[in-house]
Design a protein around this motif. Structure first.
Motif, PDB file in Angstrom:
ATOM      1  N   GLY A  87     -24.393  -7.116  13.443  1.00 47.96           N
ATOM      2  CA  GLY A  87     -25.560  -7.805  12.894  1.00 47.96           C
ATOM      3  C   GLY A  87     -25.262  -8.735  11.741  1.00 47.96           C
ATOM      4  O   GLY A  87     -25.989  -9.707  11.520  1.00 47.96           O
ATOM      5  N   ALA A  88     -24.188  -8.471  10.987  1.00 51.95           N
ATOM      6  CA  ALA A  88     -23.839  -9.300   9.831  1.00 51.95           C
ATOM      7  C   ALA A  88     -22.646 -10.206  10.111  1.00 51.95           C
ATOM      8  O   ALA A  88     -22.065 -10.767   9.178  1.00 51.95           O
ATOM      9  N   LEU A  89     -22.277 -10.354  11.400  1.00 52.58           N
ATOM     10  CA  LEU A  89     -21.069 -11.085  11.756  1.00 52.58           C
ATOM     11  C   LEU A  89     -21.370 -12.330  12.572  1.00 52.58           C
ATOM     12  O   LEU A  89     -22.386 -12.411  13.268  1.00 52.58           O
ATOM     13  N   ASP A  90     -20.439 -13.301  12.510  1.00 49.04           N
ATOM     14  CA  ASP A  90     -20.534 -14.449  13.410  1.00 49.04           C
ATOM     15  C   ASP A  90     -20.139 -13.996  14.814  1.00 49.04           C
ATOM     16  O   ASP A  90     -19.620 -12.890  15.010  1.00 49.04           O
ATOM     17  N   SER A  91     -20.375 -14.847  15.800  1.00 43.43           N
ATOM     18  CA  SER A  91     -20.203 -14.432  17.195  1.00 43.43           C
ATOM     19  C   SER A  91     -18.751 -14.065  17.513  1.00 43.43           C
ATOM     20  O   SER A  91     -18.489 -13.099  18.243  1.00 43.43           O
ATOM     21  N   ARG A  92     -17.790 -14.825  16.966  1.00 46.53           N
ATOM     22  CA  ARG A  92     -16.386 -14.540  17.251  1.00 46.53           C
ATOM     23  C   ARG A  92     -15.980 -13.187  16.668  1.00 46.53           C
ATOM     24  O   ARG A  92     -15.337 -12.369  17.346  1.00 46.53           O
ATOM     25  N   SER A  93     -16.345 -12.934  15.413  1.00 52.04           N
ATOM     26  CA  SER A  93     -16.023 -11.642  14.789  1.00 52.04           C
ATOM     27  C   SER A  93     -16.730 -10.506  15.515  1.00 52.04           C
ATOM     28  O   SER A  93     -16.176  -9.420  15.673  1.00 52.04           O
ATOM     29  N   GLY A  94     -17.962 -10.769  15.947  1.00 58.84           N
ATOM     30  CA  GLY A  94     -18.708  -9.759  16.688  1.00 58.84           C
ATOM     31  C   GLY A  94     -18.020  -9.366  17.980  1.00 58.84           C
ATOM     32  O   GLY A  94     -17.945  -8.175  18.323  1.00 58.84           O
ATOM     33  N   GLU A  95     -17.483 -10.342  18.699  1.00 60.31           N
ATOM     34  CA  GLU A  95     -16.778 -10.040  19.937  1.00 60.31           C
ATOM     35  C   GLU A  95     -15.503  -9.238  19.667  1.00 60.31           C
ATOM     36  O   GLU A  95     -15.140  -8.349  20.434  1.00 60.31           O
ATOM     37  N   GLN A  96     -14.816  -9.547  18.569  1.00 61.19           N
ATOM     38  CA  GLN A  96     -13.619  -8.783  18.206  1.00 61.19           C
ATOM     39  C   GLN A  96     -13.971  -7.320  17.933  1.00 61.19           C
ATOM     40  O   GLN A  96     -13.246  -6.409  18.357  1.00 61.19           O
ATOM     41  N   VAL A  97     -15.082  -7.108  17.241  1.00 57.93           N
ATOM     42  CA  VAL A  97     -15.533  -5.745  16.965  1.00 57.93           C
ATOM     43  C   VAL A  97     -15.889  -5.028  18.262  1.00 57.93           C
ATOM     44  O   VAL A  97     -15.521  -3.856  18.469  1.00 57.93           O
ATOM     45  N   MET A  98     -16.568  -5.721  19.178  1.00 58.79           N
ATOM     46  CA  MET A  98     -16.935  -5.087  20.442  1.00 58.79           C
ATOM     47  C   MET A  98     -15.694  -4.776  21.275  1.00 58.79           C
ATOM     48  O   MET A  98     -15.671  -3.785  22.008  1.00 58.79           O
ATOM     49  N   ASP A  99     -14.664  -5.602  21.171  1.00 60.56           N
ATOM     50  CA  ASP A  99     -13.406  -5.305  21.872  1.00 60.56           C
ATOM     51  C   ASP A  99     -12.785  -4.005  21.346  1.00 60.56           C
ATOM     52  O   ASP A  99     -12.200  -3.228  22.114  1.00 60.56           O
ATOM     53  N   PHE A 105     -14.503  -1.432  20.057  1.00 62.65           N
ATOM     54  CA  PHE A 105     -15.295  -0.331  20.617  1.00 62.65           C
ATOM     55  C   PHE A 105     -14.899  -0.068  22.072  1.00 62.65           C
ATOM     56  O   PHE A 105     -14.802   1.095  22.501  1.00 62.65           O
ATOM     57  N   LYS A 106     -14.660  -1.135  22.835  1.00 62.60           N
ATOM     58  CA  LYS A 106     -14.243  -0.970  24.231  1.00 62.60           C
ATOM     59  C   LYS A 106     -12.926  -0.199  24.312  1.00 62.60           C
ATOM     60  O   LYS A 106     -12.773   0.726  25.124  1.00 62.60           O
ATOM     61  N   LYS A 107     -11.977  -0.573  23.446  1.00 63.65           N
ATOM     62  CA  LYS A 107     -10.683   0.098  23.434  1.00 63.65           C
ATOM     63  C   LYS A 107     -10.832   1.571  23.053  1.00 63.65           C
ATOM     64  O   LYS A 107     -10.230   2.455  23.687  1.00 63.65           O
ATOM     65  N   LEU A 108     -11.646   1.844  22.039  1.00 63.53           N
ATOM     66  CA  LEU A 108     -11.852   3.230  21.609  1.00 63.53           C
ATOM     67  C   LEU A 108     -12.479   4.049  22.729  1.00 63.53           C
ATOM     68  O   LEU A 108     -12.102   5.208  22.963  1.00 63.53           O
ATOM     69  N   HIS A 109     -13.438   3.444  23.433  1.00 61.32           N
ATOM     70  CA  HIS A 109     -14.085   4.151  24.547  1.00 61.32           C
ATOM     71  C   HIS A 109     -13.083   4.439  25.657  1.00 61.32           C
ATOM     72  O   HIS A 109     -13.059   5.552  26.215  1.00 61.32           O
ATOM     73  N   GLU A 110     -12.243   3.465  25.967  1.00 60.41           N
ATOM     74  CA  GLU A 110     -11.234   3.660  27.006  1.00 60.41           C
ATOM     75  C   GLU A 110     -10.261   4.770  26.642  1.00 60.41           C
ATOM     76  O   GLU A 110      -9.686   5.421  27.523  1.00 60.41           O
ATOM     77  N   GLU A 111     -10.106   5.002  25.332  1.00 60.60           N
ATOM     78  CA  GLU A 111      -9.183   6.055  24.864  1.00 60.60           C
ATOM     79  C   GLU A 111      -9.888   7.390  24.659  1.00 60.60           C
ATOM     80  O   GLU A 111      -9.288   8.324  24.134  1.00 60.60           O
ATOM     81  N   HIS A 116     -22.498  -4.442  26.453  1.00 60.16           N
ATOM     82  CA  HIS A 116     -21.113  -3.980  26.382  1.00 60.16           C
ATOM     83  C   HIS A 116     -21.014  -2.494  26.735  1.00 60.16           C
ATOM     84  O   HIS A 116     -19.931  -2.018  27.097  1.00 60.16           O
ATOM     85  N   ALA A 117     -22.111  -1.765  26.590  1.00 59.09           N
ATOM     86  CA  ALA A 117     -22.106  -0.322  26.830  1.00 59.09           C
ATOM     87  C   ALA A 117     -22.199  -0.019  28.327  1.00 59.09           C
ATOM     88  O   ALA A 117     -22.566  -0.873  29.136  1.00 59.09           O
ATOM     89  N   GLU A 118     -21.877   1.208  28.696  1.00 59.69           N
ATOM     90  CA  GLU A 118     -21.970   1.645  30.095  1.00 59.69           C
ATOM     91  C   GLU A 118     -23.416   1.917  30.506  1.00 59.69           C
ATOM     92  O   GLU A 118     -23.787   1.730  31.656  1.00 59.69           O
ATOM     93  N   LYS A 119     -24.189   2.401  29.544  1.00 65.33           N
ATOM     94  CA  LYS A 119     -25.573   2.788  29.827  1.00 65.33           C
ATOM     95  C   LYS A 119     -26.448   2.264  28.698  1.00 65.33           C
ATOM     96  O   LYS A 119     -26.050   2.282  27.538  1.00 65.33           O
ATOM     97  N   MET A 120     -27.652   1.785  29.054  1.00 62.36           N
ATOM     98  CA  MET A 120     -28.515   1.198  28.044  1.00 62.36           C
ATOM     99  C   MET A 120     -29.916   1.824  28.104  1.00 62.36           C
ATOM    100  O   MET A 120     -30.471   2.026  29.189  1.00 62.36           O
ATOM    101  N   TYR A 121     -30.436   2.138  26.917  1.00 63.10           N
ATOM    102  CA  TYR A 121     -31.813   2.576  26.766  1.00 63.10           C
ATOM    103  C   TYR A 121     -32.567   1.521  25.958  1.00 63.10           C
ATOM    104  O   TYR A 121     -31.975   0.805  25.140  1.00 63.10           O
TER     105      TYR A 121
END
Length: 223
Positions: A171-183, A185-191, A207-212
């Motif tokens: 929420g406090a990041l530009d789009s590029r930094s936001g995508e890096q952060v989401m990457d 989370f993806k890596k942590l989830h894969e691990e 980016h999540a597997e399931k959404m509410y």
């Protein structure tokens, strides 16, 4: 099962009236799931996050975190649960400004009584996971917003929590930094990490597997 909520309600007295913020919420989060809860401002998502994170307690309903009935826990037990079982990532980072990145990351371990040498070693490993080992001695004002959020993620994972709880992590990041952060989370989830993310941004939620979705305090699973 990591999280099991049944018929969760949260009410706030407003003079003679009562504000019903959460209405009979049911939610299950299983190990290694990656779930997003999406809703606009005022929908109840922040209140729900506070309940999941044991920062507040429901008015009614049951909440089990693992095998712990949260309603039966004392304040000290809740504090211990927050320290040991939940890793928090907040929108505005919540880093201590005068401490270095490695010391910010090590902070949860200090509250556990982990010796300084061990906690700094674990903190350095967590910083390496988020790609910031070369910034270990930098203070927050020497880091970009994206780097600060990566330090916050390292702090959240350093104690190997059961649940990683992210509140508007981009929420406090530009789009590029936001995508890096989401990457990350993806890596942590894969691990193997179990991740629950609160957001108002549909692009981030996907980016999540399931959404509410949550609206007017009512939670519904997206299909």
């Amino acid at each position: 099962m990591v999280v099991k909520m049944e018929n969760i309600c949260k009410d706030y007295p407003m003079g003679k009236d009562t504000l019903h913020v959460l209405k009979n919420v049911d939610l299950e989060v299983h190990e290694n799931e990656y779930i997003a809860i999406m809703g606009p401002s005022g929908s109840g998502k922040s209140t729900l996050m506070n309940l999941i994170g044991c920062l507040d307690v429901p008015t009614s309903g049951t909440y089990f975190l693992g095998d712990r009935d949260i309603a039966k826990c004392s304040d000290n037990e809740l504090a211990d649960i927050r320290n040991r079982q939940i890793g928090f990532v907040f929108q505005n980072f919540n880093l201590l400004p005068k401490m270095t990145a490695v010391d910010n990351v090590a902070l949860p371990l200090m509250f556990r009584g982990v010796k300084k040498t061990e906690r700094r070693e674990k903190a350095k490993k967590a910083l390496d996971i988020v790609g910031l080992s070369e910034r270990a001695t930098f203070t927050p004002d020497q880091l970009s917003g994206g780097q600060r959020q990566r330090v916050a993620i390292a702090r959240a994972i350093v104690g190997e929590p059961t649940l990683l709880l992210a509140d508007e992590p981009t929420g406090a990041l530009d789009s590029r930094s936001g995508e890096q952060v989401m990457d990350i989370f993806k890596k942590l989830h894969e691990e193997g990490a179990t991740i629950l993310m609160i957001t108002h941004d549909e692009k981030i939620a996907h980016h999540a597997e399931k959404m509410y979705t949550i609206f007017d305090g009512v939670l519904a699973e997206e299909t």
